[in-house]
Design a protein around this motif. Sequence first.
Motif, PDB file in Angstrom:
ATOM      1  N   ASN A   1      26.094  36.803  27.398  1.00  0.00           N
ATOM      2  CA  ASN A   1      26.137  38.198  26.963  1.00  0.00           C
ATOM      3  C   ASN A   1      26.723  39.134  28.010  1.00  0.00           C
ATOM      4  O   ASN A   1      26.913  40.323  27.745  1.00  0.00           O
ATOM      5  N   ASP A   2      26.988  38.612  29.191  1.00  0.00           N
ATOM      6  CA  ASP A   2      27.603  39.400  30.257  1.00  0.00           C
ATOM      7  C   ASP A   2      29.124  39.334  30.106  1.00  0.00           C
ATOM      8  O   ASP A   2      29.674  38.298  29.731  1.00  0.00           O
ATOM      9  N   GLU A   3      29.812  40.423  30.387  1.00  0.00           N
ATOM     10  CA  GLU A   3      31.275  40.457  30.244  1.00  0.00           C
ATOM     11  C   GLU A   3      31.937  39.334  31.038  1.00  0.00           C
ATOM     12  O   GLU A   3      32.820  38.624  30.526  1.00  0.00           O
ATOM     13  N   TYR A   4      31.522  39.169  32.282  1.00  0.00           N
ATOM     14  CA  TYR A   4      32.132  38.146  33.127  1.00  0.00           C
ATOM     15  C   TYR A   4      31.582  36.760  32.807  1.00  0.00           C
ATOM     16  O   TYR A   4      32.289  35.756  32.948  1.00  0.00           O
ATOM     17  N   GLY A   5      30.342  36.714  32.343  1.00  0.00           N
ATOM     18  CA  GLY A   5      29.783  35.455  31.899  1.00  0.00           C
ATOM     19  C   GLY A   5      30.530  34.920  30.690  1.00  0.00           C
ATOM     20  O   GLY A   5      30.774  33.711  30.568  1.00  0.00           O
ATOM     21  N   ALA A   6      30.910  35.819  29.797  1.00  0.00           N
ATOM     22  CA  ALA A   6      31.695  35.421  28.630  1.00  0.00           C
ATOM     23  C   ALA A   6      33.063  34.890  29.057  1.00  0.00           C
ATOM     24  O   ALA A   6      33.576  33.920  28.487  1.00  0.00           O
ATOM     25  N   ARG A   7      33.632  35.515  30.069  1.00  0.00           N
ATOM     26  CA  ARG A   7      34.925  35.056  30.573  1.00  0.00           C
ATOM     27  C   ARG A   7      34.809  33.663  31.195  1.00  0.00           C
ATOM     28  O   ARG A   7      35.707  32.823  31.031  1.00  0.00           O
ATOM     29  N   VAL A   8      33.726  33.419  31.892  1.00  0.00           N
ATOM     30  CA  VAL A   8      33.502  32.105  32.484  1.00  0.00           C
ATOM     31  C   VAL A   8      33.430  31.044  31.396  1.00  0.00           C
ATOM     32  O   VAL A   8      34.062  29.979  31.489  1.00  0.00           O
ATOM     33  N   ARG A   9      32.689  31.328  30.354  1.00  0.00           N
ATOM     34  CA  ARG A   9      32.552  30.365  29.268  1.00  0.00           C
ATOM     35  C   ARG A   9      33.878  30.093  28.576  1.00  0.00           C
ATOM     36  O   ARG A   9      34.209  28.943  28.256  1.00  0.00           O
ATOM     37  N   ARG A  10      34.653  31.152  28.330  1.00  0.00           N
ATOM     38  CA  ARG A  10      35.961  30.958  27.687  1.00  0.00           C
ATOM     39  C   ARG A  10      36.869  30.109  28.566  1.00  0.00           C
ATOM     40  O   ARG A  10      37.574  29.211  28.073  1.00  0.00           O
ATOM     41  N   ALA A  11      36.871  30.395  29.857  1.00  0.00           N
ATOM     42  CA  ALA A  11      37.729  29.639  30.772  1.00  0.00           C
ATOM     43  C   ALA A  11      37.351  28.169  30.796  1.00  0.00           C
ATOM     44  O   ALA A  11      38.213  27.281  30.753  1.00  0.00           O
ATOM     45  N   LEU A  12      36.059  27.888  30.860  1.00  0.00           N
ATOM     46  CA  LEU A  12      35.605  26.500  30.934  1.00  0.00           C
ATOM     47  C   LEU A  12      35.767  25.767  29.606  1.00  0.00           C
ATOM     48  O   LEU A  12      35.836  24.534  29.573  1.00  0.00           O
ATOM     49  N   GLU A  13      35.833  26.521  28.521  1.00  0.00           N
ATOM     50  CA  GLU A  13      36.076  25.904  27.211  1.00  0.00           C
ATOM     51  C   GLU A  13      37.562  25.692  26.954  1.00  0.00           C
ATOM     52  O   GLU A  13      37.958  24.697  26.336  1.00  0.00           O
ATOM     53  N   ASP A  14      38.390  26.616  27.448  1.00  0.00           N
ATOM     54  CA  ASP A  14      39.825  26.581  27.136  1.00  0.00           C
ATOM     55  C   ASP A  14      40.659  25.808  28.143  1.00  0.00           C
ATOM     56  O   ASP A  14      41.763  25.355  27.816  1.00  0.00           O
ATOM     57  N   GLU A  15      40.192  25.701  29.377  1.00  0.00           N
ATOM     58  CA  GLU A  15      40.966  25.068  30.434  1.00  0.00           C
ATOM     59  C   GLU A  15      40.231  23.852  30.990  1.00  0.00           C
ATOM     60  O   GLU A  15      39.007  23.800  30.973  1.00  0.00           O
ATOM     61  N   GLN A  16      40.999  22.899  31.488  1.00  0.00           N
ATOM     62  CA  GLN A  16      40.415  21.745  32.173  1.00  0.00           C
ATOM     63  C   GLN A  16      40.616  21.923  33.669  1.00  0.00           C
ATOM     64  O   GLN A  16      41.750  21.986  34.150  1.00  0.00           O
ATOM     65  N   TYR A  17      39.526  22.028  34.405  1.00  0.00           N
ATOM     66  CA  TYR A  17      39.603  22.242  35.849  1.00  0.00           C
ATOM     67  C   TYR A  17      39.264  20.969  36.611  1.00  0.00           C
ATOM     68  O   TYR A  17      38.509  20.123  36.132  1.00  0.00           O
ATOM     69  N   ASP A  18      39.829  20.867  37.794  1.00  0.00           N
ATOM     70  CA  ASP A  18      39.466  19.791  38.711  1.00  0.00           C
ATOM     71  C   ASP A  18      38.287  20.200  39.575  1.00  0.00           C
ATOM     72  O   ASP A  18      37.391  19.400  39.851  1.00  0.00           O
ATOM     73  N   TYR A  19      38.297  21.457  40.011  1.00  0.00           N
ATOM     74  CA  TYR A  19      37.242  21.973  40.870  1.00  0.00           C
ATOM     75  C   TYR A  19      36.835  23.375  40.425  1.00  0.00           C
ATOM     76  O   TYR A  19      37.690  24.200  40.093  1.00  0.00           O
ATOM     77  N   VAL A  20      35.542  23.619  40.434  1.00  0.00           N
ATOM     78  CA  VAL A  20      35.008  24.963  40.194  1.00  0.00           C
ATOM     79  C   VAL A  20      34.178  25.331  41.414  1.00  0.00           C
ATOM     80  O   VAL A  20      33.290  24.565  41.827  1.00  0.00           O
ATOM     81  N   ILE A  21      34.470  26.490  41.994  1.00  0.00           N
ATOM     82  CA  ILE A  21      33.840  26.921  43.230  1.00  0.00           C
ATOM     83  C   ILE A  21      32.975  28.140  42.958  1.00  0.00           C
ATOM     84  O   ILE A  21      33.472  29.174  42.485  1.00  0.00           O
ATOM     85  N   LEU A  22      31.686  28.032  43.239  1.00  0.00           N
ATOM     86  CA  LEU A  22      30.734  29.105  42.971  1.00  0.00           C
ATOM     87  C   LEU A  22      30.313  29.807  44.255  1.00  0.00           C
ATOM     88  O   LEU A  22      29.935  29.145  45.225  1.00  0.00           O
ATOM     89  N   GLN A  23      30.346  31.129  44.236  1.00  0.00           N
ATOM     90  CA  GLN A  23      29.900  31.935  45.377  1.00  0.00           C
ATOM     91  C   GLN A  23      28.870  32.939  44.895  1.00  0.00           C
ATOM     92  O   GLN A  23      29.158  33.778  44.053  1.00  0.00           O
ATOM     93  N   GLU A  24      27.664  32.828  45.424  1.00  0.00           N
ATOM     94  CA  GLU A  24      26.576  33.724  45.031  1.00  0.00           C
ATOM     95  C   GLU A  24      26.676  35.064  45.770  1.00  0.00           C
ATOM     96  O   GLU A  24      27.293  35.158  46.830  1.00  0.00           O
ATOM     97  N   GLN A  25      26.076  36.102  45.190  1.00  0.00           N
ATOM     98  CA  GLN A  25      25.974  37.384  45.880  1.00  0.00           C
ATOM     99  C   GLN A  25      25.371  37.110  47.254  1.00  0.00           C
ATOM    100  O   GLN A  25      24.417  36.342  47.394  1.00  0.00           O
TER     101      GLN A  25
END
Length: 304
Positions: free
Chosen positions: A112-136
Motif C-alpha cells: 500500500n506504500d507508493e514505493y512498496g508498490a514500485r518494488v513489487r512491480r519491479a520484482l514481478e516485471d523484471e528478473q534480477y540477479d542481485y537485489v541490494i537492501l539498505q535500511e534507514q
Amino acid sequence: MISLLASMLVFASCNSDEPAESGAGETDKATEATDKPTEKPTEKPTEKPTDDDKEPEKKTNFKVLFIGNSFTYYNNMPTAYFQKICKAAGLDVEVDTITNGGHRLDEFADANDEYGARVRRALEDEQYDYVILQEQSGRPIAKPAGFFDGARDLAALVEENGAELWFYQTWGYKEGYSKLPTHGGTTEEMELMLRAAYDAIAEELDANVAHVGIAMYDLHSNKSFEPNLYNSDLYHPSEYGSIVAAWTIFASIFEIDPDKVDLDCGIEEEHLGGIKEAAYYAAFFPDPVPDGYKISSEGITNKK
C-alpha cells in the motif's frame, strides 16, 4: 598504498554529469567463495583465495536492483560509481533503483506504500540477479524488530523473483551528530551495532552483507586518509563516502579485487588506493562482530 595487481587494465572515467536525485534527507557477494578466510591477514594477499574445484564464473551481464534511501542515492552512487566500476571490470551491469529519502524497509515491503508498490512491480516485471537492501540508517539499532520484519518481507519477494539477496550495511554517524549519543555513542560503537544487526538478519535469511560500514570506519579512523567521508550534516556520505560504498558493494558481490580494476573516479590516486584497500578487506576479510555485540534476529518481531 597498495600496489596494482593487474598488468592489463581497463581505463574509464567515473565522473558523472547526472544530477543528484532529489528527495528528503534521512530522518532518523557472485556466490560467496566456500574457502573464504575467516581472519583478516596482516598483509594483503597477492591473489584472491580460489577454489580449484569451482568452475570459473563466465557470466558477464547482470541486472541489479538497489532498494534504499538517501544513503543509497546520494551522489548517484548506484549509477555514477557502482555501475561504472562494473563496466571498467568488464561486466555489463544494468542498474535499477527504487529509493526515497528516509524510507524504511518495512515501507518498501508494504504493497500500500507508493514505493512498496514500485518494488513489487519491479520484482514481478523484471528478473534480477542481485537485489541490494539498505535500511534507514539508525533503525537496525533503534527499532531492530521493525528492521528484521521489513527485511523478512522483502526477502520473500526477492526469493520469488529468484534474485540473490544482499544487504548494504551502512556506517556510524560522525562525531558531533546530534543522534549519535542514542545510537551507540561513538562512530565505532554505532558501526559495530549496525554490523551485528545486519549480520544477524543475513544469517537468518541465508543472505549476504556488503560491509560498507567496515570500510567507512577503517578509513575514517585512519589518520593518514585525509578526505572527509561525510557530508556536512555528519551522517550522509560525501562523494568520497559514496565511492567507498560503490567499491565495497562491487568487490563483495562480484568477488573482484578492486586493484584489478582501473577507474580513477575523478579523485587523487593515493586516495583511491586507500579506498580500494578498505573495500578489499571489507569484502574479503570483514572483521567478525565482537562477542559483546553479537545478536540474533530469530524471534524478534513486531508481528503477533
